[in-house]
Design an enzyme around this catalytic site. Structure first.
Site, PDB file in Angstrom:
ATOM      1  N   HIS A  68       0.801  -1.216   0.000  1.00 53.14           N
ATOM      2  CA  HIS A  68       0.000   0.000   0.000  1.00 53.14           C
ATOM      3  C   HIS A  68       0.839   1.273   0.000  1.00 53.14           C
ATOM      4  CE1 HIS A  68      -3.423   2.601   1.613  1.00 53.14           C
ATOM      5  NE2 HIS A  68      -3.991   1.934   0.628  1.00 53.14           N
ATOM      6  N   LYS A 104       2.991   4.480  -1.197  1.00 51.26           N
ATOM      7  CA  LYS A 104       2.941   5.371  -2.360  1.00 51.26           C
ATOM      8  C   LYS A 104       4.189   6.247  -2.308  1.00 51.26           C
ATOM      9  CE  LYS A 104      -1.211   3.660  -2.017  1.00 51.26           C
ATOM     10  NZ  LYS A 104      -2.467   4.315  -1.731  1.00 51.26           N
ATOM     11  N   ASP A 114      15.116  10.882  -9.530  1.00 50.16           N
ATOM     12  CA  ASP A 114      16.434  11.443  -9.238  1.00 50.16           C
ATOM     13  C   ASP A 114      16.557  11.723  -7.751  1.00 50.16           C
ATOM     14  OD1 ASP A 114      17.332  11.105 -11.816  1.00 50.16           O
ATOM     15  OD2 ASP A 114      16.796  13.128 -12.458  1.00 50.16           O
TER      16      ASP A 114
END
Length: 530
Positions: free
Chosen positions: A193, A195, A200
């Site tokens: 889950h 995110k 870079d």
């Protein structure tokens, strides 16, 4: 979870964090992540300076989680789904060295996003891309087009050397249970889950997945950290989870067929074959990465903002769960009951209103001057109109909201704690939005804006703390400009919110039927979570 007076402590930048691929990661190698031992802040609230008041909040956190000192201007707060998507694509287009994306899933029709990544790979032969999704969610639509078939196109064109797609499969779903549970329902046993969107030397921390609604009409939060140290750290986390996940392999480009491969060269078995040994290996790999270090503190320039990475990896850590998110959240909320903090203000939000009983109790025990709990209305819930048990979830969350409001009233806090529901139109109708933001903002006594904020993927539910992999950042700042921006974020998320009263839940359209209560009980009985 919380340190010495901020006026008396400094931190060094964080380098030389060991690579996740090592099988023998030593704790002493993490010597550039620090905590300070605690010191009493004193018992007279009138004697507390802003720095010492913050120290009450951070004292235990420094013993639990790694931290990074940054300048306030290294943190940018995005406001809308469109701004998030535009920023993400712009950074991908200009990527020079690395892109890593940890998400629940990539929408099966997100050709624009995939083409943006493809163009960046074509423009820069040195660029490498790594994508981590959940295996159950990423293959849900199979054998039709899915997240997996879309990502396969990148692997086919650029090869495994430049594009790696990993799919995490929970060790909680194996054997007969995996065989009999239908798709979508089986996701209730645990998911990847996190995110994390690293490009870079910048990281976008969010609760948003990579699909059209999250780019257009699904409100979330999005913080951009322009820090190589923080981006490097979360890449270590990303790589570690990739190394214990299935690898996506194309089979037939003409038919979009694929397989999920478990390389034989790995030193641990698949989670489906031997979940016990798999967890043991995952624990050895992840535990040194997520914990704080007791290395000595070296002087550092006066950056006045600290970022704490917080991870919740409960399904992987055995026998002792050393995850950092829940302990830190628990510590923050407990600190709010300190005499010097009892008149703080806070806002707590989650897209799915299903906080654990412990979190509810700690919120009610915080004695705020004023506080707001913000949740999605049923008409802004992503499950609104769904079929089967998932279609009952908005009503289930309504029941939980009503119970929370009853608890607020029973605690004598109705004049101090407000429950608000967010609604912008009706989901699946023209102009309708859904609400998916989650987080915490704390404004200390005597101050005008939050100096503490938590952002990331967690929904603060039982499944967040028992079944899913979660990633978050806690921001603690004395910078007035950043506090002002955090306060603006706290306010703009409430622009579409309405305060709820007990009588609102007595209306016919808000009543919860017996079938919803039975469905909630069944999900818990068979081991899943809402």
């Amino acid at each position: 979870m919380l340190t010495r007076h901020l006026a008396r402590r400094t931190r060094c930048q964080h380098h030389n964090i060991p690579k996740s691929g090592s099988r023998s990661i030593r704790r002493e190698q993490l010597g550039t992540r620090h905590y300070a031992t605690s010191a009493s802040a004193g018992q007279n609230p009138s004697l507390h300076s802003p720095a010492s008041t913050l120290a009450i909040v951070t004292d235990e956190i420094d013993k639990v989680a790694p931290s990074f000192k940054v300048r306030a201007e290294q943190i940018a707060l995005l406001k809308s789904p469109d701004e998030f998507y535009t920023t993400l694509k712009t950074k991908i287009r200009h990527a020079k060295n690395r892109i890593y994306l940890s998400t629940l899933y990539v929408g099966k029709s997100e050709h624009d996003l995939i083409d943006t990544i493809r163009d960046a790979l074509r423009a820069n032969p040195y660029l490498k891309v790594s994508v981590l999704t959940d295996a159950l969610r990423g293959t849900r639509e199979g054998p039709q087009k899915s997240c997996a078939t879309l990502l396969c196109t990148l692997v086919e064109e650029f090869g495994f050397e430049r594009v790696q797609v990993s799919m995490f499969h929970t060790p909680n779903l194996t054997g007969i249970r995996k065989a009999i549970l239908p798709r979508r329902i089986n996701e209730g046993w645990g998911l990847q889950h996190m995110k994390l969107y690293g490009i870079d030397d910048e990281l976008i921390m969010s609760g948003a997945n990579l699909s059209n609604d999250y780019f257009t009409n699904r409100q979330d939060r999005y913080h951009v950290f322009s820090s190589k140290d923080i981006t490097d750290y979360f890449e270590r986390i990303h790589e570690a989870v990739c190394s214990i996940s299935f690898q996506l392999r194309p089979i037939d480009q003409s038919t979009s067929q694929f397989r999920l491969d478990w390389p034989q060269s790995r030193s641990c078995p698949s989670p489906l074959y031997n979940p016990q040994r798999y967890r043991a290996h995952a624990t050895q790999l992840l535990r040194p990465l997520i914990q704080s270090s007791s290395a000595p503190i070296r002087p550092q320039p006066s950056n006045n903002t600290t970022v704490y990475p917080l991870l919740q990896f409960t399904p992987l850590l055995r026998p002792h769960d050393t995850s950092t998110e829940l302990p830190v959240l628990r510590s923050i909320l407990r600190s709010l009951a300190h005499p010097a903090l009892t008149h703080s203000r806070w806002t707590f939000t989650a897209g799915y209103f299903n906080m654990t009983p412990e979190i509810r109790s700690l919120l009610l025990s915080s004695h705020p001057a004023s506080a707001t709990v913000l949740a999605a209305s049923p008409w802004a819930n992503g499950f609104y109109g769904s079929k089967g048990i998932s279609g009952m979830l908005p009503a289930a969350y309504t029941l939980l909201s009503r119970r929370f409001l009853d608890a607020v009233s029973a605690s004598g806090l109705a004049s101090r704690i407000a429950l608000k529901e967010w609604r912008r139109g009706t989901v699946n109708e023209p102009g309708g939005w859904t609400y998916h933001a989650k987080g915490l903002w704390v404004t200390l006594p005597g101050e005008e804006a939050p100096s503490v904020s938590l952002v990331g993927s967690s929904n603060y539910t039982q499944r967040s703390y028992s079944l899913d992999l979660e990633a978050n950042c806690l921001i603690v700042t004395r910078d007035e400009g950043l506090k002002r921006r955090l306060g603006e974020e706290e306010r703009w998320l409430q622009e579409w919110a309405t305060e709820m009263r007990s009588e609102d839940y007595a209306r016919t359209e808000r009543r919860v039927g017996l079938h919803v209560r039975i469905a909630m009980a069944i999900v818990r009985l068979v081991g899943g979570a809402l």
